[in-house]
Every structure is written in C-alpha cells, then in structure tokens.
Design a protein around this motif. Structure first.
Motif, PDB file in Angstrom:
ATOM      1  N   ARG A 326     -18.742  -9.163  61.866  1.00 53.48           N
ATOM      2  CA  ARG A 326     -19.138  -7.923  61.196  1.00 53.48           C
ATOM      3  C   ARG A 326     -18.703  -7.932  59.732  1.00 53.48           C
ATOM      4  N   LEU A 327     -17.515  -8.447  59.470  1.00 55.48           N
ATOM      5  CA  LEU A 327     -17.017  -8.497  58.094  1.00 55.48           C
ATOM      6  C   LEU A 327     -17.900  -9.399  57.238  1.00 55.48           C
ATOM      7  N   LYS A 328     -18.364 -10.500  57.827  1.00 55.59           N
ATOM      8  CA  LYS A 328     -19.238 -11.428  57.103  1.00 55.59           C
ATOM      9  C   LYS A 328     -20.556 -10.754  56.724  1.00 55.59           C
ATOM     10  N   VAL A 329     -21.148 -10.029  57.669  1.00 56.67           N
ATOM     11  CA  VAL A 329     -22.407  -9.327  57.403  1.00 56.67           C
ATOM     12  C   VAL A 329     -22.206  -8.298  56.298  1.00 56.67           C
ATOM     13  N   ALA A 330     -21.101  -7.558  56.361  1.00 57.37           N
ATOM     14  CA  ALA A 330     -20.841  -6.519  55.365  1.00 57.37           C
ATOM     15  C   ALA A 330     -20.707  -7.110  53.965  1.00 57.37           C
ATOM     16  N   LYS A 331     -20.032  -8.236  53.871  1.00 54.29           N
ATOM     17  CA  LYS A 331     -19.809  -8.874  52.570  1.00 54.29           C
ATOM     18  C   LYS A 331     -21.092  -9.481  52.015  1.00 54.29           C
ATOM     19  N   GLU A 332     -21.817 -10.217  52.847  1.00 56.44           N
ATOM     20  CA  GLU A 332     -23.000 -10.939  52.375  1.00 56.44           C
ATOM     21  C   GLU A 332     -24.182 -10.023  52.098  1.00 56.44           C
ATOM     22  N   ASN A 333     -24.255  -8.883  52.788  1.00 56.09           N
ATOM     23  CA  ASN A 333     -25.445  -8.038  52.705  1.00 56.09           C
ATOM     24  C   ASN A 333     -25.225  -6.755  51.905  1.00 56.09           C
ATOM     25  N   ASN A 334     -24.115  -6.678  51.177  1.00 54.10           N
ATOM     26  CA  ASN A 334     -23.884  -5.536  50.287  1.00 54.10           C
ATOM     27  C   ASN A 334     -24.014  -4.215  51.043  1.00 54.10           C
ATOM     28  N   ILE A 335     -23.232  -4.062  52.083  1.00 59.39           N
ATOM     29  CA  ILE A 335     -23.335  -2.936  53.013  1.00 59.39           C
ATOM     30  C   ILE A 335     -22.569  -1.716  52.499  1.00 59.39           C
ATOM     31  N   ASP A 336     -23.188  -0.539  52.666  1.00 65.85           N
ATOM     32  CA  ASP A 336     -22.566   0.723  52.260  1.00 65.85           C
ATOM     33  C   ASP A 336     -21.912   1.459  53.418  1.00 65.85           C
TER      34      ASP A 336
END
Length: 411
Positions: A326-336
């Motif tokens: 989940r942390l990887k997705v948040a970092k790579e995809n500019n998650i708000d």
C-alpha cells in the motif's frame, strides 16, 4: 460506417474473451468433457496446459451481484441453512449449485472442484461442501500463510508435491496428459499477460490518470479466467497502449475533473458499483490505486518462482509486506487519500484493515476513511454512510491541500 482497419477498443476485446471463456466451457460440457469450478487464485497454468475447461464461481458471483441478483441468491443459500455470516460469494455459489440457473450469468455445473486457499480458508469449506453435495472430486492446493516476507524454499517444495498430485488427479479424471513443453509455453504467455496487465494499471501513476480506476474492476475478469491465453496478453497490451495514448493526448476515461486521487482498498462493492463510483466521480475523486486488481498479475521466471508467486497473493502474505504494498502505491501514484471497504464477506482481508489504516496514515500522513459494505450481498451497505464517509475524506484532503499550498507560498 466503421473503417475495416479501425482498431477494436481493448475493452471490447476483453469482454469478448470473457464471453468466449464461458462459451468454451459450455461446449466442452456438451461434448462430455470434464468441466471444473475453480478458485480464482488457483494456478490456472495447470488447466491451460492440459486444455481442461474451468469456470470461476467468484467471477460468476461478482457478475450476479453487479446485475442485481446477489440478495436473491443469498436468500436461497440462507433458506438452505447457510449462515449469512459466511462469504456472499460462497452463498451465491452454493445457491447456484442448488437452483442451477441465474438469469444474470449461467455457467456449467462442475464435474470437479479445484481449490487454493491463498485467498482464505473459507474457500476450503465452500469447495469441500460442493464436492460432498455433488459427489465430485475435490482437488486442493494448500498455500500456507507466509510469516516471512518472501516464500522460502520449504514452501516451494511443499507446493511442488501438491502440483504434481493435482496434475495426476486431473490426468486420471480427464484422460488428458501433462505436457511439459506446453506448460513452458503457457507460463511464457501468462507472464506476458501479467506484465501487460500491470503495465496497464501502472498508468495510474500519471496525473491526471489516463483512466478511471473503476475500469480495472471491469477488466480484471480476464486476468482471472484467461491469463494463459495469447489473446488476453494481446488485449492487455493494447489496453496499455490506449492508456499511453491518453497520457500523450491529455485524455482519460475518467469523465470528470480529477481533483483528488485515492487508493480504493479491498474488493469492489459489486451490488452498489454504480453508487460507489458516482459518489466519487461527482466529487472529482478518481481511484488511482488498488491492490485488489493487481493481485492477478503474476510475475515469475520459472516453475519455482511460479509457486512463490502464488504464495504472494494479498491474503497469503505477512502484514509487513501487505503494508509495504500500500505504501508503494501511495508513493508512486501521488495519492491524496485512501478509502477502505470494510467488507463483511472478506473477513481475512478486512480484519487487518484497522491496523493497516492506522499504520498507513501515521507513516504517510495521508487521510483515510472506511465504509461498511459487502462484495456481493447488497444488504450490508448504506448509501448514506458511504456518502458521509466520502465527503469527510474529501474535506480532509482539501484541508491538507490548502495547508500545503499555504506553506509553499511562504517559501
């Protein structure tokens, strides 16, 4: 009039693959071949290699639920004595075994069942019960939970014996023989499919995203039922090309202004897919990350790595690795933000979400919100609660953005 050389959109190609999947199963059944019901994360390479047709009760249950038949089928199962505490996919499947007809989506009755518990242990009892009720063979591959970050050689050896036994069972059941060369070809195609699928979903890293995140919920059925088919690899490669073109041209299948980008955590709420999507779209919120869809992009280099890959499904891995995903997705995809579906059916997935939400929020500083729902039983969802939770998440994301902008203005 459509030009002869005009490219058919990838979405239509993927829908056709799903339709052909069911058609092939019905034709095999009519010819007297053995057709199975198979768990979604069972190693499909085995069946593709042996040209044995299987259909997937989870896919069927999701389709029935999305088309409004979930409550009807759940009621049938409950009237037959099954508790409404068990997975709604299981209840729909057990009901279908009994009534043998669903106007939303029909599929052949099974001559055997193939189960793999890297999803959950509910699968075991669900498929065991079908096998007992219908007096048909039960094929099982047990994938132990991984306390370590990666699956070790001991687990690979354990799975290897079960692969060999499952293949022997299928040879005896169907009269079809294992072909090692064909297996290698299928693995190569599956890799191509997996890479293309992950490449396509990976375009969510662009801002704005070239597609609506709910698109992947609709496309992922092919990643489940036809990973080993060349046409699937080609269709997903085309899907990735279409997303690349959208990036280059500034287009998107998300029909709205992408104000906020979120992770949608968990299985889609199929009975209320329209409402959950509209509630986000109307507020400029696009789903730009999900672990659920990417779970079917299996990547490996050889047979041992294939077995390690099937040990890496989201519900079979350690908490630490699950959090890192989940942390990887948040970092790579500019998650708000992150919107978490607390899914009454999928207890194994949802149970860790309370700690996952807290750790994710503390590590990233990204706001989170939860809503109660179910992957197939519509009775476990409240539109009012969902709307309130989404609005609350948007307010926090907006406040965070305003704070960040103010800080940048002072620099």
């Amino acid at each position: 009039m459509t030009e002869a050389n005009e490219r058919v959109p990838a979405g239509k190609l993927l829908n056709k693959i799903v339709a052909e999947h069911y058609k092939a199963a019905w034709e095999a059944k009519e010819k007297g071949e053995k057709v199975g019901w198979c768990a979604s994360n069972f190693p499909q390479e085995i069946f593709e290699t042996m040209d044995i047709k299987v259909v997937f009760p989870e896919n069927q249950a999701a389709a029935i639920a999305a088309k409004g038949g979930g409550e009807r089928m759940c009621n049938v199962a409950e009237e037959n004595g099954y508790s409404n505490d068990i997975c709604a996919y299981a209840r729909i499947s057990l009901a279908y075994m009994d009534v043998k007809d669903a106007p939303e989506l029909n599929m052949p009755q099974p001559d055997f069942v193939a189960c793999c518990n890297n999803i959950c242990n509910c699968m075991i009892k669900w498929y065991e019960n079908i096998a007992k009720e219908l007096d048909i063979p039960f094929i099982m591959i047990d994938v132990p939970y991984n306390n370590d970050y990666e699956a070790g050689e001991d687990r690979v050896a354990y799975l290897k014996g079960q692969f060999d036994h499952a293949i022997k069972q299928l040879e005896e059941l169907t009269g079809k023989k294992w072909d090692e060369k064909r297996f290698e070809e299928v693995m190569e195609i599956s890799q191509r499919t997996g890479r293309a699928w992950l490449k396509a979903t990976g375009y969510a890293k662009y801002t704005p995203s070239p597609f609506s995140g709910f698109d992947v919920f609709n496309h992922m059925a092919v990643a489940v039922c036809a990973r080993g088919k060349l046409e699937s690899a080609l269709a997903f490669e085309q899907l990735a090309e279409e997303f690349e073109e959208n990036v280059q041209n500034g287009n998107s299948t998300f029909k709205g202004d992408e104000e906020y980008r979120i992770i949608f955590e968990g299985i889609a709420c199929w009975p209320h897919l329209r409402h959950t999507f509209k509630g986000l779209k109307d507020n400029g919120v696009n789903v730009c990350g999900t672990v659920y869809a990417d779970a079917f992009g299996y990547i490996y280099g050889n047979t041992n790595e294939l077995m390690q890959a099937y040990c890496g499904t989201p519900n079979a891995i350690s908490y630490e690795r699950a959090l890192d995903m989940r942390l990887k997705v948040a970092k790579e995809n500019n998650i708000d933000g992150m919107l978490i579906h607390v899914n009454r059916s999928c207890k194994q997935w949802s149970a860790i979400m309370y700690e996952m939400e807290r750790d994710f929020r503390e590590i990233t500083g990204i706001p989170t919100a939860t809503f109660d729902g179910d992957q197939a039983d519509p009775r476990n969802f409240s539109e009012a609660q969902y709307d309130t939770r989404v609005q609350g998440l948007i307010e926090v994301m907006a406040a965070n953005r305003a704070k960040k902008q103010a800080e940048e203005a002072q620099k």
